[in-house]
Write an enzyme that holds these catalytic residues in place. Structure first.
Site, short mmCIF file in Angstrom:
data_model
loop_
_atom_site.label_atom_id
_atom_site.label_comp_id
_atom_site.label_asym_id
_atom_site.label_seq_id
_atom_site.Cartn_x
_atom_site.Cartn_y
_atom_site.Cartn_z
N GLU A 47 -3.11 -14.31 1.61
CA GLU A 47 -3.53 -13.50 2.75
C GLU A 47 -5.01 -13.72 3.04
OE1 GLU A 47 -3.03 -9.24 2.23
OE2 GLU A 47 -2.81 -9.00 4.39
N SER B 131 0.82 -1.22 0.00
CA SER B 131 0.00 0.00 0.00
C SER B 131 0.85 1.26 0.00
CB SER B 131 -0.89 0.03 1.24
OG SER B 131 -1.63 -1.15 1.34
C1 LIG Z 1 -4.65 -3.59 10.20
C2 LIG Z 1 -4.09 -3.26 8.86
C3 LIG Z 1 -2.89 -3.83 8.44
C4 LIG Z 1 -2.36 -3.51 7.19
N1 LIG Z 1 -1.15 -4.06 6.84
C5 LIG Z 1 -0.62 -3.75 5.64
C6 LIG Z 1 0.67 -4.25 5.26
O1 LIG Z 1 1.34 -4.95 6.03
N2 LIG Z 1 1.17 -3.92 4.06
C7 LIG Z 1 0.47 -3.14 3.17
O2 LIG Z 1 0.96 -2.91 2.07
N3 LIG Z 1 -0.74 -2.62 3.50
C8 LIG Z 1 -1.30 -2.90 4.71
N4 LIG Z 1 -2.51 -2.38 5.07
C9 LIG Z 1 -3.18 -1.46 4.15
C10 LIG Z 1 -4.44 -2.03 3.48
O3 LIG Z 1 -4.11 -3.00 2.52
C11 LIG Z 1 -5.21 -0.86 2.87
O4 LIG Z 1 -5.60 0.00 3.92
C12 LIG Z 1 -6.42 -1.32 2.10
O5 LIG Z 1 -6.06 -1.99 0.94
C13 LIG Z 1 -7.34 -0.13 1.72
O6 LIG Z 1 -6.62 0.88 1.08
P1 LIG Z 1 -6.67 2.39 1.57
O7 LIG Z 1 -6.47 2.43 3.04
O8 LIG Z 1 -5.77 3.17 0.71
O9 LIG Z 1 -8.18 2.85 1.31
P2 LIG Z 1 -8.80 3.29 -0.08
O10 LIG Z 1 -8.47 2.27 -1.12
O11 LIG Z 1 -8.45 4.70 -0.35
O12 LIG Z 1 -10.35 3.17 0.23
C14 LIG Z 1 -11.06 4.19 0.93
C15 LIG Z 1 -12.53 3.78 0.95
O13 LIG Z 1 -13.04 3.71 -0.40
C16 LIG Z 1 -13.60 2.41 -0.64
N5 LIG Z 1 -13.32 1.98 -2.02
C17 LIG Z 1 -12.13 2.03 -2.66
N6 LIG Z 1 -12.26 1.54 -3.90
C18 LIG Z 1 -13.55 1.14 -4.04
C19 LIG Z 1 -14.32 0.53 -5.10
N7 LIG Z 1 -13.76 0.22 -6.27
N8 LIG Z 1 -15.62 0.25 -4.87
C20 LIG Z 1 -16.21 0.56 -3.67
N9 LIG Z 1 -15.56 1.15 -2.66
C21 LIG Z 1 -14.24 1.43 -2.82
C22 LIG Z 1 -12.89 1.49 0.35
O14 LIG Z 1 -13.65 0.33 0.63
C23 LIG Z 1 -12.74 2.39 1.58
O15 LIG Z 1 -13.93 2.40 2.32
C24 LIG Z 1 -3.06 -2.64 6.33
C25 LIG Z 1 -4.26 -2.06 6.74
C26 LIG Z 1 -4.77 -2.34 8.00
C27 LIG Z 1 -6.05 -1.69 8.43
#
Ligand SMILES: Cc1cc2nc3c(=O)[nH]c(=O)nc-3n(C[C@H](O)[C@H](O)[C@H](O)COP(=O)(O)OP(=O)(O)OC[C@H]3O[C@@H](n4cnc5c(N)ncnc54)[C@H](O)[C@@H]3O)c2cc1C
Length: 395
Positions: free
Chosen positions: A245, A130
């Site tokens: 995962e 991410s």
């Molecule tokens: C506990 C935890 C551990 C993590 N560990 C890791 C790790 O080790 N390595 C790593 O790389 N990442 C990690 N992450 C990150 C995680 O993979 C991302 O937070 C996740 O993929 C969501 O991306 P974002 O936070 O950028 O949210 P965004 O993608 O910006 O999403 C924001 C909102 O928009 C919604 N949304 C986005 N796209 C769509 C769509 N096409 N249709 C409908 N709704 C949509 C989402 O559901 C969310 O509600 C971790 C996250 C958490 C919470």
């Protein structure tokens, strides 16, 4: 689908059960409250013990230190771990996601170099996927790697990196061809976190912990031998890691959830509510029973997923369904705990009046992340809508 254990499966269970009886540490609950660094060294020692017994990665092929366990044996392994309340393993991402990806896509030299140290917890792994502008839409990532002689020069930023603070190595997804369509120009690199130019910063969560990190890469040199899979085919490799995962999480959870709900039922029998105990309140009773029934549904869904993978050889969309189900159920259970415990449920471990040393307040806060990590609920619903219901793609 036959839910009875075969003779081999029962033998596998008995062997592991008797190993656990003499080896599982009993004092994890005291250690889990210590600072992350201290509790982590405890988990590292526990993983080493499992490794010495040959139990660190039962799903891995025997030639790389595993037991080539079937899916059913893997489920048995996690059930037995949960039954004795065994501590988690330190190198969770290395064992569960990244090691299997290296075994699937790595060169023989990479497999030999990395596998033993993942198993022994001598090298801890983190997952650099991410970025600030690339989460659900992972293919939008911008961290770039430019070829410079025998090295890639990496520049960019990752975020939410679990285990970044203790990581020795990182599975890093980078853009190697900025002119290609966004899914096509990506490559996976295996990056030594001690390389000059890597900076790790903590991110403080609402639980008070700093499990996650921001990673910054400034002209970090990564040898070309550390490309995992093919150059510009990183999307395939990264998706494989995400499959591991989503698939591996649910299998171990139903016993943990069952233990939580049993404890909550016990508490409900003692907590006063409107002149009687919470357990005598019909609404609370219904909610507890609903959660218990849903935990059983979760167990059966998991078996259905195993049965399908065994029959077809490929994970289906059950992984996404299961991910939505367990993460939202976990939040419902914690929400119910707050309803039952009232303001006491909000007390943190440090408060002498906290119930069960603050696990309910911690659980409520920590489970908010469950519907985000490993793919958000919205994204999993998109996958289910498309692949199960046959709806048009929404993204
Ligand atoms: C506990 C935890 C551990 C993590 N560990 C890791 C790790 O080790 N390595 C790593 O790389 N990442 C990690 N992450 C990150 C995680 O993979 C991302 O937070 C996740 O993929 C969501 O991306 P974002 O936070 O950028 O949210 P965004 O993608 O910006 O999403 C924001 C909102 O928009 C919604 N949304 C986005 N796209 C769509 C769509 N096409 N249709 C409908 N709704 C949509 C989402 O559901 C969310 O509600 C971790 C996250 C958490 C919470």
């Amino acid at each position: 689908m036959d839910l009875n254990l075969t003779r081999e499966e029962a033998a596998f269970r008995d062997e592991f059960r008797s190993w656990l009886a003499t080896n599982v540490p009993r004092d994890w609950s005291a250690w889990r409250e210590k600072p992350l660094e201290e509790s982590f060294s405890y988990l590292r020692a526990w993983q080493r013990r499992l490794h010495e017994g040959g139990w660190a990665a039962v799903s891995w092929p025997t030639e790389y230190g595993g037991r080539s366990a079937t899916l059913m044996q893997q489920a048995i392994f996690w059930e037995e771990m949960a039954r004795v309340e065994a501590p988690p393993m330190a190198n969770a991402l290395g064992l569960g996601l990244i090691g299997p990806t290296i075994i699937a896509y790595g060169t023989e030299a990479q497999k030999k170099r990395f596998s033993p140290r993942i198993l022994s917890a001598d090298e801890i792994w983190c997952q650099g996927f991410s970025e600030p502008n690339a989460g659900s839409d992972l293919a939008a990532l911008q961290t770039e790697a430019r070829l410079d002689g025998g090295y890639y020069l990496v520049n960019g930023q990752k975020v939410w990196t679990s285990y970044g603070w203790v990581g020795d190595w990182c599975e890093l997804v980078v853009r190697t061809d900025p002119t290609a369509p966004k899914h096509k120009g990506l490559t996976v690199l295996l990056v030594d976190m001690k390389s000059p130019g890597v900076e790790v910063r903590p991110l403080r969560q609402m639980t008070g912990e700093s499990e996650f990190n921001e990673l910054f890469f400034r002209d970090v040199r990564v040898p070309v031998e550390n490309v995992l899979g093919k150059v510009n085919d990183g999307w395939t490799v990264a998706m494989s890691t995400l499959m591991y995962e989503r698939g591996s999480y649910g299998a171990r959870l139903h016993l943990l959830f069952k233990r939580n709900i049993s404890r909550l039922i016990q508490l409900a029998r003692t907590v006063p509510r409107n002149g009687r105990t919470a357990a005598e309140d019909p609404l609370i009773r219904q909610k507890l029973a609903q959660c218990l029934a849903e935990i059983e549904i979760m167990r059966l869904n998991q078996l259905r997923a195993f049965s399908r993978i065994t029959a077809t050889g490929v994970p289906g969309p059950e992984g996404s369904i299961q991910k939505i189900f367990w993460s939202e159920l976990n939040q419902r259970v914690q929400q119910l705990a707050q309803e039952i415990l009232g303001p006491y449920g909000q007390l943190l471990a440090a408060d002498s009046h906290a119930i069960d040393k603050g696990v309910w307040s911690y659980g409520y806060l920590r489970t908010r992340g469950n519907t985000i990590e490993a793919g958000t609920s919205e994204v999993q619903r998109n996958i289910t809508g498309h692949f199960v219901l046959g709806l048009p793609r929404s993204y």
